[in-house]
Design a protein around this motif. Structure first.
Motif, PDB file in Angstrom:
ATOM      1  N   VAL A 178     105.781   3.537 -30.866  1.00  0.00           N
ATOM      2  CA  VAL A 178     104.814   3.352 -29.781  1.00  0.00           C
ATOM      3  C   VAL A 178     104.539   4.677 -29.074  1.00  0.00           C
ATOM      4  CG1 VAL A 178     104.387   2.214 -27.575  1.00  0.00           C
ATOM      5  CG2 VAL A 178     105.396   0.927 -29.461  1.00  0.00           C
ATOM      6  N   SER A 179     105.564   5.498 -28.922  1.00  0.00           N
ATOM      7  CA  SER A 179     105.381   6.812 -28.297  1.00  0.00           C
ATOM      8  C   SER A 179     104.390   7.661 -29.087  1.00  0.00           C
ATOM      9  CB  SER A 179     106.728   7.534 -28.198  1.00  0.00           C
ATOM     10  OG  SER A 179     106.562   8.839 -27.679  1.00  0.00           O
ATOM     11  N   ALA A 180     104.522   7.655 -30.408  1.00  0.00           N
ATOM     12  CA  ALA A 180     103.595   8.417 -31.246  1.00  0.00           C
ATOM     13  C   ALA A 180     102.179   7.867 -31.122  1.00  0.00           C
ATOM     14  CB  ALA A 180     104.057   8.362 -32.704  1.00  0.00           C
ATOM     15  N   MET A 181     102.067   6.554 -31.006  1.00  0.00           N
ATOM     16  CA  MET A 181     100.744   5.945 -30.850  1.00  0.00           C
ATOM     17  C   MET A 181     100.102   6.335 -29.524  1.00  0.00           C
ATOM     18  SD  MET A 181     101.625   2.194 -32.400  1.00  0.00           S
ATOM     19  CE  MET A 181     101.573   1.884 -34.177  1.00  0.00           C
ATOM     20  N   HIS A 182     100.911   6.361 -28.466  1.00  0.00           N
ATOM     21  CA  HIS A 182     100.400   6.780 -27.158  1.00  0.00           C
ATOM     22  C   HIS A 182      99.853   8.207 -27.215  1.00  0.00           C
ATOM     23  CE1 HIS A 182     100.833   3.785 -24.022  1.00  0.00           C
ATOM     24  NE2 HIS A 182     101.969   3.374 -24.550  1.00  0.00           N
ATOM     25  N   GLN A 183     100.492   9.035 -28.013  1.00  0.00           N
ATOM     26  CA  GLN A 183     100.050  10.422 -28.140  1.00  0.00           C
ATOM     27  C   GLN A 183      98.902  10.579 -29.136  1.00  0.00           C
ATOM     28  OE1 GLN A 183     103.447  13.232 -28.560  1.00  0.00           O
ATOM     29  NE2 GLN A 183     104.757  11.467 -28.132  1.00  0.00           N
ATOM     30  N   ARG A 184      98.526   9.449 -29.773  1.00  0.00           N
ATOM     31  CA  ARG A 184      97.476   9.469 -30.809  1.00  0.00           C
ATOM     32  C   ARG A 184      97.836  10.452 -31.921  1.00  0.00           C
ATOM     33  NH1 ARG A 184      94.084   4.989 -30.125  1.00  0.00           N
ATOM     34  NH2 ARG A 184      93.689   4.749 -27.893  1.00  0.00           N
ATOM     35  N   GLU A 191     105.185   8.746 -39.836  1.00  0.00           N
ATOM     36  CA  GLU A 191     106.574   9.133 -40.089  1.00  0.00           C
ATOM     37  C   GLU A 191     107.536   8.144 -39.433  1.00  0.00           C
ATOM     38  OE1 GLU A 191     109.618  12.922 -39.401  1.00  0.00           O
ATOM     39  OE2 GLU A 191     107.499  13.112 -38.905  1.00  0.00           O
ATOM     40  N   ALA A 192     107.199   7.681 -38.233  1.00  0.00           N
ATOM     41  CA  ALA A 192     108.067   6.740 -37.516  1.00  0.00           C
ATOM     42  C   ALA A 192     108.162   5.394 -38.231  1.00  0.00           C
ATOM     43  CB  ALA A 192     107.553   6.541 -36.094  1.00  0.00           C
TER      44      ALA A 192
END
Length: 206
Positions: A178-184, A191-192
């Protein structure tokens, strides 16, 4: 098939499915209407209908007349399942990260809030885990890919596989995604999900 009120069907369906997910009905175990009627104390005629539905979802195998059993997955089938998930979900995650409105990403994050102090119930967290992955597929912006996700029945098969790792570890991998998604960050998100699925695969095959 007998027509039943949806709420009554869903209630019985949920109870029988919980027995399968929690392994109280173990793989290979013969299931009969009479046994489940006694175990669940349900006498409203929903059990046979629910069993047919679970067979349709590939959780049960066999014929009602000769007996249904909980499906057993071999190690090869489990590995194949995760191969399919890897192929489909790396793309759903990539597209979701790229296309999903911020409100959808926030919705995914809010889904995990109740578990931030550590998941307690394996069954409840398993249900959320399945919903989490389907939510991404449903909102990735590609309806054909979402239909492929549903047709593959990976969510139903994960009901048979379950979660065999510490829940906190699985939870952290969801948060990383979710963190990677928030950062687009599409690369980080792919990778996650790759790490998440590979760790899950290894936990069932080692």
């Amino acid at each position: 098939m007998t027509n039943l009120p949806e709420d009554i069907f869903q209630d019985t369906y949920g109870k029988v499915k919980k027995l399968i997910v929690t392994k109280k009905l173990s793989p290979g175990q013969l299931i009969t209407d009479q046994r489940l009627t006694h175990t669940l104390n349900i006498n409203d005629g929903t059990i046979p209908v629910v069993l047919l539905q679970l067979r349709e979802e590939s959780l049960l195998v066999g014929e009602p007349e000769s007996g249904l059993t909980v499906r057993e997955l071999s190690e090869i089938e489990i590995s194949d399942l995760f191969d399919c998930r890897m192929a489909i979900e790396t793309m759903t995650v990539k597209l979701f990260t790229k296309n999903a409105p911020q409100s959808k990403i926030d919705g995914l994050r809010h889904l995990l809030v109740p578990f931030e102090k550590g998941p307690q119930s394996l069954y409840v967290f398993h249900k959320i885990d399945c919903y989490f992955h389907e939510y991404i597929a449903k909102n990735c912006g590609n309806s054909m890919l979402y239909n492929l996700f549903k047709t593959a029945k990976t969510t139903s098969l994960m009901d048979l596989v379950g979660i065999s790792r510490p829940l906190n570890m699985v939870m952290q991998e969801h948060l990383n995604l979710v963190s990677a998604m928030h950062q687009r960050d599409e690369h980080m998100a792919v990778e996650a999900i790759t790490v998440h699925l590979e760790n899950s695969r290894k936990s069932h095959l080692n």
